[in-house]
Write an enzyme that holds these catalytic residues in place. Structure first.
Site, short mmCIF file in Angstrom:
data_model
loop_
_atom_site.label_atom_id
_atom_site.label_comp_id
_atom_site.label_asym_id
_atom_site.label_seq_id
_atom_site.Cartn_x
_atom_site.Cartn_y
_atom_site.Cartn_z
N HIS A 104 2.98 33.19 113.81
CA HIS A 104 2.07 33.08 114.70
C HIS A 104 2.24 34.36 115.52
O HIS A 104 1.35 34.94 116.43
CB HIS A 104 2.33 31.95 115.89
CG HIS A 104 1.82 30.59 115.32
ND1 HIS A 104 0.90 30.21 114.85
CD2 HIS A 104 2.98 29.56 115.41
CE1 HIS A 104 0.70 29.14 114.35
NE2 HIS A 104 2.13 28.48 114.67
N ASP A 126 2.16 26.25 105.94
CA ASP A 126 2.88 25.45 107.34
C ASP A 126 1.62 24.58 107.72
O ASP A 126 0.51 25.06 107.63
CB ASP A 126 3.06 26.68 108.33
CG ASP A 126 3.74 26.16 109.49
OD1 ASP A 126 5.06 26.27 109.67
OD2 ASP A 126 3.07 25.74 110.49
ZN LIG Z 1 4.00 25.06 112.27
#
Ligand SMILES: [Zn+2]
Length: 274
Positions: free
Chosen positions: A74, A111
């Site tokens: 992220h 993910d």
């Molecule tokens: Zn994650």
């Protein structure tokens, strides 16, 4: 630090370093929190990624798995987010290019969350293919199929809450794996998050250890076809410890060319030592 600075500007790295608390915790946003050990952990994760790339690119290992936290996918160039501060997968990809001459790096991110940071970092870079399966809608909100990058080197295959391994495998086989094969990468980096596991409390996909082993095996097949099997896998998310441990074991055993051990009844565990 040299490897970190290929991805993140020096001002940003300095800002993160100076935000490290002497004691207690400091929140950079609502869920990205630093402790006194965070910066050292970040450097270990980056250094681990560099070492993993070095041994694999030199042919000293077929592949490598980096068990490090914090996760990274992220983190944008100059913005921490979603538990992530330095983008480990991006650091690995850039190191493979800068130190080992890899022309094309494919990143596969399974993910359960979309790797907005990795996508943003490589949005305008035709030398890196970024592929992601993820639940949508879900944090961070990016990852729609139409997000394809300036050079069509971003491949998003969003899944829906409740989807299981069958749907995940369809997305991998129909969308992701052909794109990685067509890209003919010199090395594959896996953003290996295991929060798509059915037990995970942060999301609602229903993958199992066997699904992660299957995906790993398919990525090995593509890697063997195009880059002598070179894979560097870095740990991202995974928040149910039992689901995480079993899934990492399945992933790593597959990377090692071994099958998952069959379940051992509790009474036999002491004698088999598995
Ligand atoms: Zn994650």
């Amino acid at each position: 630090m040299e490897a970190v600075l290929r991805v993140h500007p020096a001002e940003y790295v300095g800002k993160i370093e100076s935000a490290v608390p002497l004691e207690g915790l400091v929140a950079l946003d609502s869920d990205t929190i630093m402790s006194p050990g965070t910066f050292e952990a970040l450097l270990h994760a980056a250094g681990g990624a560099v070492l993993a790339v070095d041994v694999v690119m030199r042919g000293e290992a077929d592949n490598a798995f980096l068990a490090a936290r914090p996760p990274g996918h992220h983190a944008e160039r100059a913005r921490p987010m979603g538990f992530c501060l330095f983008n480990t997968a991006a650091i690995a990809a850039r190191h493979a290019q800068a130190a080992h001459g890899a022309e094309r790096v494919a990143i596969m991110d399974f993910d359960v969350h979309h790797g907005n940071g990795t996508q943003a970092i490589f949005w305008s870079d035709p030398s890196v293919l970024y592929c992601s399966t993820h639940e949508m809608p879900l944090f961070p909100g990016t990852g729609a199929r139409r997000e394809r990058g300036e050079y069509d080197t971003i491949v998003n295959a969003p899944l829906s809450a409740g989807d299981d391994g069958r749907v995940f495998k369809e997305a991998m086989e129909a969308v992701i794996l052909p794109r990685i094969a067509a890209f003919a990468p010199n090395v594959i980096v896996i953003s290996a998050g295991f929060d798509a596991h059915y037990r995970d409390p942060l999301a609602n996909l229903n993958l199992t250890e066997a699904d992660f082993a299957w995906a790993t095996g398919k990525l090995i097949d593509v890697a063997l076809d195009h880059c002598d099997g070179r894979i560097i896998s870095v740990l991202e998310g995974g928040y149910d410890l039992e689901g995480l441990a079993g899934s990492v074991a399945a992933h790593v055993l597959t990377l090692m060319g071994r099958r998952m051990p069959t379940h051992t009844p509790p009474s036999d565990q002491a004698s088999t030592g598995s």
